[in-house]
Structures are given as C-alpha cells and as structure tokens.
Enzyme design. Structure first.
Site, PDB file in Angstrom:
ATOM      1  N   HIS A 315       0.856  -1.195   0.000  1.00 33.60           N
ATOM      2  CA  HIS A 315       0.000   0.000   0.000  1.00 33.60           C
ATOM      3  C   HIS A 315       0.879   1.227   0.000  1.00 33.60           C
ATOM      4  O   HIS A 315       1.930   1.227   0.652  1.00 33.60           O
ATOM      5  CB  HIS A 315      -0.916   0.008   1.232  1.00 33.60           C
ATOM      6  CG  HIS A 315      -2.070   0.943   1.076  1.00 33.60           C
ATOM      7  ND1 HIS A 315      -1.963   2.287   1.322  1.00 33.60           N
ATOM      8  CD2 HIS A 315      -3.333   0.719   0.656  1.00 33.60           C
ATOM      9  CE1 HIS A 315      -3.132   2.853   1.068  1.00 33.60           C
ATOM     10  NE2 HIS A 315      -3.978   1.934   0.664  1.00 33.60           N
ATOM     11  N   ASP A 372      -7.943  -5.189  -0.064  1.00 33.55           N
ATOM     12  CA  ASP A 372      -8.447  -5.919  -1.232  1.00 33.55           C
ATOM     13  C   ASP A 372      -8.141  -7.406  -1.156  1.00 33.55           C
ATOM     14  O   ASP A 372      -8.842  -8.218  -1.749  1.00 33.55           O
ATOM     15  CB  ASP A 372      -7.855  -5.329  -2.517  1.00 33.55           C
ATOM     16  CG  ASP A 372      -8.402  -3.950  -2.781  1.00 33.55           C
ATOM     17  OD1 ASP A 372      -9.624  -3.771  -2.636  1.00 33.55           O
ATOM     18  OD2 ASP A 372      -7.620  -3.040  -3.104  1.00 33.55           O
TER      19      ASP A 372
HETATM   20  N1  CMC Z   1       4.115  -7.775  -4.914  1.00 30.52           N
HETATM   21  C1  CMC Z   1       5.461  -7.824  -5.033  1.00 30.52           C
HETATM   22  N2  CMC Z   1       6.256  -6.743  -4.847  1.00 30.52           N
HETATM   23  C2  CMC Z   1       5.664  -5.567  -4.555  1.00 30.52           C
HETATM   24  C3  CMC Z   1       4.263  -5.453  -4.416  1.00 30.52           C
HETATM   25  C4  CMC Z   1       3.477  -6.612  -4.606  1.00 30.52           C
HETATM   26  N3  CMC Z   1       2.148  -6.551  -4.481  1.00 30.52           N
HETATM   27  N4  CMC Z   1       3.945  -4.166  -4.118  1.00 30.52           N
HETATM   28  C5  CMC Z   1       5.105  -3.498  -4.069  1.00 30.52           C
HETATM   29  N5  CMC Z   1       6.147  -4.344  -4.312  1.00 30.52           N
HETATM   30  C6  CMC Z   1       7.597  -4.008  -4.284  1.00 30.52           C
HETATM   31  C7  CMC Z   1       8.007  -3.251  -5.528  1.00 30.52           C
HETATM   32  O1  CMC Z   1       8.424  -4.113  -6.551  1.00 30.52           O
HETATM   33  C8  CMC Z   1       9.105  -2.370  -4.977  1.00 30.52           C
HETATM   34  O2  CMC Z   1      10.244  -3.192  -4.809  1.00 30.52           O
HETATM   35  P1  CMC Z   1      11.730  -2.586  -5.043  1.00 30.52           P
HETATM   36  O3  CMC Z   1      11.919  -1.572  -3.961  1.00 30.52           O
HETATM   37  O4  CMC Z   1      12.657  -3.750  -4.941  1.00 30.52           O
HETATM   38  O5  CMC Z   1      11.703  -1.957  -6.417  1.00 30.52           O
HETATM   39  C9  CMC Z   1       8.625  -2.017  -3.576  1.00 30.52           C
HETATM   40  O6  CMC Z   1       7.794  -3.118  -3.182  1.00 30.52           O
HETATM   41  C10 CMC Z   1       7.836  -0.706  -3.501  1.00 30.52           C
HETATM   42  O7  CMC Z   1       6.771  -0.751  -4.446  1.00 30.52           O
HETATM   43  P2  CMC Z   1       6.144   0.539  -5.147  1.00 30.52           P
HETATM   44  O8  CMC Z   1       5.458   0.110  -6.410  1.00 30.52           O
HETATM   45  O9  CMC Z   1       7.165   1.616  -5.255  1.00 30.52           O
HETATM   46  O10 CMC Z   1       5.074   0.994  -4.075  1.00 30.52           O
HETATM   47  P3  CMC Z   1       3.869   2.006  -4.308  1.00 30.52           P
HETATM   48  O11 CMC Z   1       3.610   2.630  -2.995  1.00 30.52           O
HETATM   49  O12 CMC Z   1       4.135   2.920  -5.450  1.00 30.52           O
HETATM   50  O13 CMC Z   1       2.665   1.038  -4.741  1.00 30.52           O
HETATM   51  C11 CMC Z   1       0.777  -0.386  -4.684  1.00 30.52           C
HETATM   52  C12 CMC Z   1       1.629   0.660  -3.919  1.00 30.52           C
HETATM   53  C13 CMC Z   1      -0.464  -0.683  -3.862  1.00 30.52           C
HETATM   54  C14 CMC Z   1       0.342   0.178  -6.038  1.00 30.52           C
HETATM   55  C15 CMC Z   1       1.634  -1.674  -4.873  1.00 30.52           C
HETATM   56  O14 CMC Z   1       2.014  -2.191  -3.619  1.00 30.52           O
HETATM   57  C16 CMC Z   1       0.897  -2.754  -5.693  1.00 30.52           C
HETATM   58  O15 CMC Z   1       0.954  -2.707  -6.925  1.00 30.52           O
HETATM   59  N6  CMC Z   1       0.200  -3.712  -5.000  1.00 30.52           N
HETATM   60  C17 CMC Z   1      -0.584  -4.709  -5.704  1.00 30.52           C
HETATM   61  C18 CMC Z   1      -1.930  -4.130  -6.122  1.00 30.52           C
HETATM   62  C19 CMC Z   1      -2.855  -3.905  -4.949  1.00 30.52           C
HETATM   63  O16 CMC Z   1      -3.037  -4.773  -4.106  1.00 30.52           O
HETATM   64  N7  CMC Z   1      -3.504  -2.730  -4.938  1.00 30.52           N
HETATM   65  C20 CMC Z   1      -4.496  -2.375  -3.906  1.00 30.52           C
HETATM   66  C21 CMC Z   1      -4.012  -1.268  -3.018  1.00 30.52           C
HETATM   67  S1  CMC Z   1      -5.026  -1.056  -1.565  1.00 30.52           S
HETATM   68  C22 CMC Z   1      -6.577  -0.526  -2.072  1.00 30.52           C
HETATM   69  C23 CMC Z   1      -6.630   0.699  -2.901  1.00 30.52           C
HETATM   70  O17 CMC Z   1      -5.849   1.621  -2.767  1.00 30.52           O
HETATM   71  O18 CMC Z   1      -7.550   0.761  -3.706  1.00 30.52           O
END
Ligand code: CMC
Length: 426
Positions: A315, A372
């Site tokens: 998140h 989710d």
């Molecule tokens: N699985 C594997 N690795 C992950 C995941 C995941 N679900 N989420 C983040 N990471 C890793 C990412 O690869 C990165 O690693 P590194 O530092 O080695 O490059 C690190 O964690 C940070 O990720 P980020 O993409 O920079 O984080 P963010 O804050 O920009 O993204 C997020 C947040 C929710 C978009 C992301 O965690 C994600 O894509 N999660 C899966 C989709 C999901 O469950 N979304 C629902 C969010 S909650 C409800 C809502 O907001 O609607």
C-alpha cells in the site's frame, strides 16, 4: 513568526524560506504555493508521494501506525458498533446520527433508491457482457442529465440532497450494471429492505422479485451476509486523498457537475493498482490453483525481472498492517466458522498470507496484505460474482467521494487543479 523550511539553490547560493503548516494530526506540511514565483522552478514529485494536495477534516490515516479514522473516530470502533448508514451520516455531517436521524436518513435513502426509466433504458445501449464497472461509470455520469437543473451551489440542503441521492442510487446502478452484464432482467429496489439487504436482493432475485429459499427454509439472504457486506461498505467509505478521490476533487475543481466528478472516481477506481485489485486477487488465486503452487508464485513476485506482483499486497500509505485488513481478517475467520467454509481459494490465500508475513522480501518492504486481499476472499465466500467486487467498492466509497466533493466546494480559495511538468521533449 512562523516556523519555516529554508531551501538553498546551491548553484546561486540563494536561500528561500517556506512556512511550515501544522495539522491537528499527522505530519506538518511545507507551504510551497509561492515556490515557482520565488524560485522560477517547479517542484517534482512523481506519484505525489510527498505532496499534500489539499487540507481536509474528513479522514485521517497514520500509515506507520496502521491507523484510520473517519471524523476522528477509529475505523475499528465504527466497523464493530455502527451501521454503514450511520457511518455515511457521520462522514457527511461530522457527527454520528441520533436514532431519529438514522431512521430519517434510512427512509430517505430507501425512497431515493429508484432510477428514472430513461436511465434504466441507458443500459441497453451497451453491448451485452459489458463489465459492470464500465456501465457503472457511464450510468453515474448519465445521472447528471437527470438532475442537472436542481443544483443551487449556495444552498447547504442542496448538497445534502445531492449526496443522499447518489448514495441511495449507487447500489441500484451497480445491481442493474451486473444484471445487464449477465443478460438478466432488472430487479427494482424493494423499499421494505435495508440499504445493504436491498443491494443483495437486487443482485440475486429472480424475475418478479422472488428469492431462492434455502432447502432448510432459512432466509434467502442471511443476516451474517448482510452484516459482512455492511462492514465492507463501512471499511471502504473513505480513504483521504487516494487516486479516485483525487480524480473527483480534480474534476470538482473545474466546476463540473458532481455526478460527473464521481463518475471520474468510479473510472479511476477500476484500475488494478487501486480498487480493481480485489477482482485481480481472486483471478490470481484461481490462476495459482492449489496450495502446492504458492511457492513458485511467491518466487515470481520477488523476482525483479518479472512484472508479476502479488495482488492484494502493499500500500502506498500503510507501511504497517492496514487496519481495514485486520477487521476483514477477523470477519473472514468468523465467516469461515459460521458459513462452514473451507474453500480451496481460502486455503491458497491463507498460505500466501502466512509466507508473505514472514518472508524477508515482503517484511523489509513493509508489504502487508491490504483491504483488497481479504475483501476479495470474503466476497467470494459470500458468493458475490467476481465482476461485482469493484462495484461493491464503488458503493462503499460513494459517500467518501461526495463528502470530499462538498468539502472542496465549500473550501475557501480553492483553485483549479493544474500541475506543471518537467519537459524533456524537443
Ligand atoms: N508484490 C510484489 N512486490 C511488490 C508489491 C506486490 N504486491 N507491491 C510493491 N512491491 C515491491 C516493488 O516491486 C518495490 O520493490 P523494489 O523496492 O525492490 O523496487 C517495492 O515493493 C515498492 O513498491 P512501489 O510500487 O514503489 O510501491 P507504491 O507505494 O508505489 O505502490 C501499490 C503501492 C499498492 C500500487 C503496490 O504495492 C501494488 O501494486 N500492489 C498490488 C496491487 C494492490 O493490491 N492494490 C491495492 C491497493 S489497496 C486498495 C486501494 O488503494 O484501492
């Protein structure tokens, strides 16, 4: 004198002071609204990870602690003790309703739950099999054509009516979007049913409004199902300046109709990085197929050269357990017991959760299961079709969007949202 932050341009040695503004909770902010005028430069913040786009008194999140409050009240307390309609009233009015106010609010919503015939006809313009999120976004925008001339922006009661109308109609729009997607006839709202039961009824009833009764003669819609869905609505009701709410506020800033702004919120929510994740979680669990395959998919999620991500994990704001996920986890356990569930999907989900909570990759990046992850599993247990997971998020979040819209409109000195860019072209 105000507290300030000083920024020095090391090319020229010139320093600039910016005021620090304190909120009532959470981090302070640096007021950089004069940054461009003062320095001739823009600030750059990809994905707004360090930017507060507005001030607000609706919802507070402390991502490090895993804390979420609506109007100052902790989400755990609201989820346990209050109905979704009481939570809607709280968000809209900044105070919990009395018994009398709850009754009046509930009654008004029941009366407003019907759709005009013209709006019902709109669904038939779409191809059969359309995803409910697509038709829901279009139908929400179309609602503005039926209520175009009824908006007096200077009148507080107009805001309330407009808010109550869209909260009341969203379950009907969502249920109609679903029934159209499967080629079933529409079921009109039943005014004798509560908000949440009515939604389940409109989705499940047979033509003529009859329900399939369980063989043992129990109610077709169980109390525990209504309670679970009501809790899910409460947990989704608002979440400060997330992507869809920011979309709503951006559209609001142009002066467009509120229902068009909310339609933008619906569209933004559909993406799988946001509300669409609940649908993706289940699709992913189905793809994994069995507990034995979990390790291989965890390995893929950790592989930097693989685009695969574990849906329902991570998140932007929570770097601790999402408090909404905690509530849903205990709801899942309760449902497992009371509905006697032991599905393959639940076993896979439990195994993924167990591994991820102990794996260095997920622990060091603070990637916890999010709302989710559990809502997808719970909605499956409630036999909700997967395509309706994100529309259910929409129903819950509508109150948040409209409350944020009202706050924006009532705010003083609000400007059109107009970010700038770092130009890298020719
Ligand atoms: N699985 C594997 N690795 C992950 C995941 C995941 N679900 N989420 C983040 N990471 C890793 C990412 O690869 C990165 O690693 P590194 O530092 O080695 O490059 C690190 O964690 C940070 O990720 P980020 O993409 O920079 O984080 P963010 O804050 O920009 O993204 C997020 C947040 C929710 C978009 C992301 O965690 C994600 O894509 N999660 C899966 C989709 C999901 O469950 N979304 C629902 C969010 S909650 C409800 C809502 O907001 O609607």
């Amino acid at each position: 004198m105000n507290d300030t932050v000083t920024i020095t341009d090391n090319r020229t040695g010139k320093s600039y002071d910016f005021d620090i503004l304190d909120g009532t909770r959470g981090p302070s902010v640096v007021n950089i609204s004069s940054f461009y005028t003062d320095t001739g430069m823009f600030t750059y913040d990809n994905g707004y990870t360090s930017t507060a786009s507005c001030n607000s008194s609706i919802t507070f999140i402390d991502g490090a602690k895993g804390e979420l409050r609506y109007r100052g009240i902790e989400i755990e307390e609201l989820a346990e003790k209050k109905s979704y309609l009481e939570v809607c009233f709280l968000l809209l009015n900044d105070t919990l309703p009395t018994k009398e106010q709850t009754k009046e609010f509930d009654l008004e919503l029941r009366h407003r739950s019907f759709l005009q015939e013209g709006l019902t006809n709109l669904f038939h313009a779409f191809p059969s099999g359309s995803h409910p999120m697509a038709t829901l976004s279009a139908a929400t925008a179309a609602l503005s054509t039926f209520h175009f001339n009824h908006l007096d922006m200077s009148n507080e009661s107009e805001y309330q009516t407009m808010a109550r109308r869209i909260i009341a109609k969203m379950p009907t729009l969502a249920a109609f979007a679903y029934r159209y997607s499967i080629g079933a006839c529409f079921i009109q709202p039943d005014i004798s049913k509560s908000y949440t039961e009515n939604f389940l009824y409109m989705m499940r009833a047979y033509p003529g409004g009859k329900m399939h009764m369980d063989m043992d003669g129990q109610r077709a819609i169980k109390e525990i199902e209504i309670k679970a869905l009501d809790t899910i609505f409460t947990l989704h009701a608002d979440h400060e300046q997330n992507a869809s709410t920011t979309s709503v506020r951006n559209v609001a800033s142009t002066g467009a109709h509120p229902y068009v702004a909310i339609s933008a919120g619906v569209s933004a929510l559909w993406g799988r990085a946001h509300g669409g994740a609940n649908e993706s979680v289940i699709k992913q669990l189905e793809m994994i197929g069995s507990v034995e395959n979990v390790d291989a998919f965890i390995a893929r999620a950790k592989d930097p050269d693989d685009e695969f991500r574990l849906m329902g994990f991570g998140h932007r704001v929570y770097k601790n357990f999402d408090p909404r996920a905690k509530v849903l986890k205990s709801l899942q356990v309760q449902l497992q017991d009371e509905l006697n569930l032991d599905s393959n999907l639940m076993k896979i989900a439990n195994r993924i959760e167990e591994i991820a909570l102990n794996d260095e990759y997920f622990v060091s990046r603070k990637l916890y299961p999010n709302i989710d992850f559990y809502s997808g599993v719970i909605l499956t247990a409630l036999k909700i079709p997967t395509s309706m997971f994100t529309p259910i998020f929409v129903i819950g979040r509508t109150v948040g969007w409209i409350t944020q819209w009202i706050e924006f409109k009532k705010g003083k000195g609000m400007k059109i949202a107009r970010p700038r860019q770092l130009y890298l072209g020719k």
